[in-house]
Design an enzyme around this catalytic site. Sequence first.
Site, PDB file in Angstrom:
ATOM      1  N   HIS A  61      12.544 -11.534   4.673  1.00  0.00           N
ATOM      2  CA  HIS A  61      11.636 -10.458   4.275  1.00  0.00           C
ATOM      3  C   HIS A  61      11.975  -9.994   2.875  1.00  0.00           C
ATOM      4  CE1 HIS A  61       9.190  -6.753   5.769  1.00  0.00           C
ATOM      5  NE2 HIS A  61       9.115  -6.847   4.466  1.00  0.00           N
ATOM      6  N   HIS A  63      10.276  -9.232  -1.207  1.00  0.00           N
ATOM      7  CA  HIS A  63       9.100  -9.098  -2.068  1.00  0.00           C
ATOM      8  C   HIS A  63       9.464  -9.630  -3.444  1.00  0.00           C
ATOM      9  CE1 HIS A  63       6.742  -6.602   0.754  1.00  0.00           C
ATOM     10  NE2 HIS A  63       7.934  -6.201   1.166  1.00  0.00           N
ATOM     11  N   ARG A  65       7.252 -10.217  -5.869  1.00  0.00           N
ATOM     12  CA  ARG A  65       6.378  -9.525  -6.835  1.00  0.00           C
ATOM     13  C   ARG A  65       5.555 -10.418  -7.756  1.00  0.00           C
ATOM     14  NH1 ARG A  65       6.477  -5.134  -3.845  1.00  0.00           N
ATOM     15  NH2 ARG A  65       8.233  -3.721  -4.207  1.00  0.00           N
ATOM     16  N   ASN A  95       2.027  -9.381  -0.510  1.00  0.00           N
ATOM     17  CA  ASN A  95       1.369  -8.266  -1.209  1.00  0.00           C
ATOM     18  C   ASN A  95       1.559  -8.340  -2.725  1.00  0.00           C
ATOM     19  OD1 ASN A  95       4.095  -7.641  -0.850  1.00  0.00           O
ATOM     20  ND2 ASN A  95       3.725  -5.439  -0.710  1.00  0.00           N
ATOM     21  N   ASP A 153       2.241  -7.125   5.452  1.00  0.00           N
ATOM     22  CA  ASP A 153       3.268  -6.217   4.932  1.00  0.00           C
ATOM     23  C   ASP A 153       2.992  -5.857   3.473  1.00  0.00           C
ATOM     24  OD1 ASP A 153       6.387  -5.992   3.732  1.00  0.00           O
ATOM     25  OD2 ASP A 153       6.044  -5.115   5.694  1.00  0.00           O
ATOM     26  N   HIS A 180       4.174  -5.063  10.139  1.00  0.00           N
ATOM     27  CA  HIS A 180       4.803  -3.840   9.627  1.00  0.00           C
ATOM     28  C   HIS A 180       4.248  -2.724  10.503  1.00  0.00           C
ATOM     29  CE1 HIS A 180       5.548  -0.773   6.285  1.00  0.00           C
ATOM     30  NE2 HIS A 180       4.667  -0.175   7.036  1.00  0.00           N
ATOM     31  N   HIS A 233      11.281  -5.045   9.898  1.00  0.00           N
ATOM     32  CA  HIS A 233      12.111  -3.861   9.649  1.00  0.00           C
ATOM     33  C   HIS A 233      12.044  -2.781  10.729  1.00  0.00           C
ATOM     34  CE1 HIS A 233       8.227  -2.584   8.227  1.00  0.00           C
ATOM     35  NE2 HIS A 233       8.346  -3.141   7.048  1.00  0.00           N
ATOM     36  N   ASN A 281       9.992   2.584   3.239  1.00  0.00           N
ATOM     37  CA  ASN A 281       9.041   2.588   4.329  1.00  0.00           C
ATOM     38  C   ASN A 281       9.281   1.372   5.207  1.00  0.00           C
ATOM     39  OD1 ASN A 281       6.905   3.105   5.994  1.00  0.00           O
ATOM     40  ND2 ASN A 281       5.320   2.563   4.513  1.00  0.00           N
ATOM     41  N   ASP A 308      14.087  -6.762   3.275  1.00  0.00           N
ATOM     42  CA  ASP A 308      12.906  -6.076   2.733  1.00  0.00           C
ATOM     43  C   ASP A 308      13.162  -5.681   1.278  1.00  0.00           C
ATOM     44  OD1 ASP A 308      10.776  -3.235   3.752  1.00  0.00           O
ATOM     45  OD2 ASP A 308      10.435  -4.940   2.418  1.00  0.00           O
TER      46      ASP A 308
END
Lengths: 430, 183, 318
Positions: A61, A63, A65, A95, A153, A180, A233, A281, A308
């Site tokens: 998990h 990110h 970007r 995302n 997510d 999520h 998470h 979050n 995450d």
Amino acid sequence: MSRLLIKHGRVVDPSQRLDEGLNVLIVDGKVARIAERIEDKEADIFDATGLVIAPGFVDVHVHLREPGFEYKETIATGTAAAVAGGFTSVCCMPNTQPVNDNAAVTEFIRARAAEAGLAHVYPIGAVSKGLQGEELAEMGEMARAGAVAFSDDGKPVHNSYLMRRALEYAQLFDVPVVDHCEDPNLAAKGVMHEGAVATRLGLRGVPAVAEEVMAARDVVLAELTGGRVHIAHVSTRGALERVRDGKARGVAVTCEVTPHHLALTDQAVADSEYDTDTKVNPPLRSGDHVEALIQGVLDGTVDCLATDHAPHHADEKVLEYDLAPFGVVGLETAIPVTYDLLVRRRKLPLRLFIALWSSNPARLFRLPGGSLKVGSPADITVLDLDARATVNPDRFRSLSRNTPFAGQRLKGWPAATLVGGKVLWRRERK
Amino acid sequence: MHRVQVLDARGVARALERMAAELVERVGDEKLLYLVGVQTRGVPIARRLAKLVAAATGHEPPVGALDIALYRDDVGPWRPAHQQPILRDTELPVTVDGKVVCLVDDVLYTGRTVRAALDTLMDYGRPHAIRLAVLVDRGHRELPIAADFVGRTVPTSHTEDVQVRLRESDGEEGVWIGKEVAE
Amino acid sequence: MSVKPAARLRGKDLVGIDPLSAEEIQLILETAEQMRDIAARPIKKVPALRGKTVVNLFMEASTRTRFSFEVAEKRLSADSLNFSATSSSVSKGETLVDTALNLEAMQPDFIVIRHVYAGAPHQLARILRSSVINAGDGAHEHPTQALLDALTIRLKRGSLEGQVVAIVGDLQHSRVVRSNILLLNRMGTTVRVAGPPSLIPLEMDKLGCQVYRRMEDAIAGADVVMMLRIQLERQGRMNFPTVREYYDFFALTPERLKLAKRDCLVMHPGPMNRGVEIDSRVADGPQSVILEQVTNGVAVRMAVLYLLAGGHGEPTAD
């Protein structure tokens, strides 16, 4: 033919139930032999005295970007952070901008990762087009392009009908749907855990039940459809219990927990006086939830750990608590934070710790690796369990510095990271 | 700190009697007299002077108390480690307008306290005249200020400290000079 | 428990009641009592803060609190500068931190900040050399309000210890109630709170109060009743249906007031919504000390400015 011989290390491989002093011979990027004593005059030697040799750690998990938010992190810097953190593989969330909801973006991500030549990157594709939660995205095309799971997510798949269909359809490709869990209405624009600390600080709270109701729904839908759901998470006792119940009934539900949700409570927001590096979050929860999570790790309800890793530019975090974006980086602190807490303090056996980071996630997401069986890719995480160091964000390979662990002195750090038999990162010796 | 007594209780009483007599003699219309003590030890001294004036004239002048903390010149950005003094009561039971206000304090030293007292008083009204009565004048004026009525002049050096003790507030009575003893 | 006042305030800022000890609170209240007298003088000004600059950084609209601070600043002879969010660079997208650093480059001694978001004063206090005074941050704290409320009770009752104070209203969104609970608790007062259950924050009792759902239960036998302003239009209709229903169940009416002690004080931080949370007959009645709260507000703010301008020492004899 390139040959590397790792000598004098303690090999701990949960997939083979190994935990002993063994040598490992790597030939052409694969594990060729593991034995008590190996001699090979042509091989380069890696002296692993005092170190632990484990299957390469996998963070499911992360990110990265890119595309779209390269000012926070790129695939190159993110995978550099991964290997510096001891990870040989990561799964990256969709995302981005554009969203990874089609094969073209999935392929782009894989191509960038190959260019960087560092950690393996296995993309997680979007469940819904544009993450809008309305229409299914092209899971099949993305799976062919290399997606290993599907998720919306940092948003939940709010629409239960869509979640049901996603769980059904994803079975065609034998991949899990990662959710999520957050009911956006119950969450009520909260910025930290709803509880005594939020009340005292005057911040809107996200109630634990916002996560629990969605986790309950996901377990029920997984049971109905026979699909595989992975709860991202997990942060609450209630959601963990839903997972436990589901498993007991034979539902294909799995879950992950992050290092920060194990190591910190909501009190960190108060203690740090509204430092936005405590804003995540799902939020940091109160002590009773954290203890339940730790128990869940110790008793096997939690299938794997995952960071995450959510980089944000410093300018974005230097805002009022309500306005700052959610998220903390995690790749370069994951191992020392979780080793220090789970193994050193809570006495989790080392092989289980290593399983949580390697064989378990690899198995869940059907990734190559997670094992040092002969013939496996030589993705190896070398650990120095006696190393003590202070977390220094200025030395991160990640572009971003938003960590709640700055300045903490921890024991148990990665010593080297090998991908395909190549040492991509090594801790500087003093 | 090593202290030497320069005035005992009798000495204090005699000094105050003489000051009261001088006050009566020089004030002119005693109905205009208003004794205002500077917090803190100026206040009991003012009360004693009022009683002495009453004994001499049959008329007791009103007594007030003045807190000068908000007018001091030794707080603020020009004093590096400045500290805010605690505030005490200012009680002026009668208006100062048109009165002959006699400020009363225990020790007159640099004159800055009296300067602050003058400014404080002026914000309360317009006295006809202001006089100053002090029990001890220890010299070392830094401002052009002089007392009209002095109980005792005690020459001191800057390393010395003048301690006035009154039975109302301190349980003992007298004036001492304290000196820092070199270690 | 009679609290001895501290010699000085420990920090350079007043970000909330939470960091203050009972002794520091006592110091502020006693100093504020002295400051009240200045308003009674012919010249309502003392030179204590002459030459000091105070920036009133009000990022959230407020006339009365800002006005109160301005009067306090001017009575101490400080120079007051007003900076309001709308008419400024903030609308051009400048962050709070940049705004504050720019202001600090002009060397103010104090920044009084009111902000929509909790935690803003803490952020500023960390990075600025100026003394930061919290004039209200989101739903977190409003320390000078709690101090003036405490001063009002103290002046009327002699002391805070042993008093029973009931605070009624929208507890969820109120910074006034949080600061008051913290302060009153520290000073030995019993605090009871009441409000519609959908507006009671989780674990509110852990702040140091007894929580009631029915207003009548909270104010029975109370020495002080403090009514909070309800702002239904701000929160949408999911927390509470209508103003009419609010009045029926949670307004301080003359009938409800009879449940409290005979000489119970009626307080309100203002501005009041007459006919919503408080009946005019009560607001204007003999037990109301609402206007005294305003007077005491100036005194408390003067005391806070005065004490933060320096520590404390015994005045030296000269």
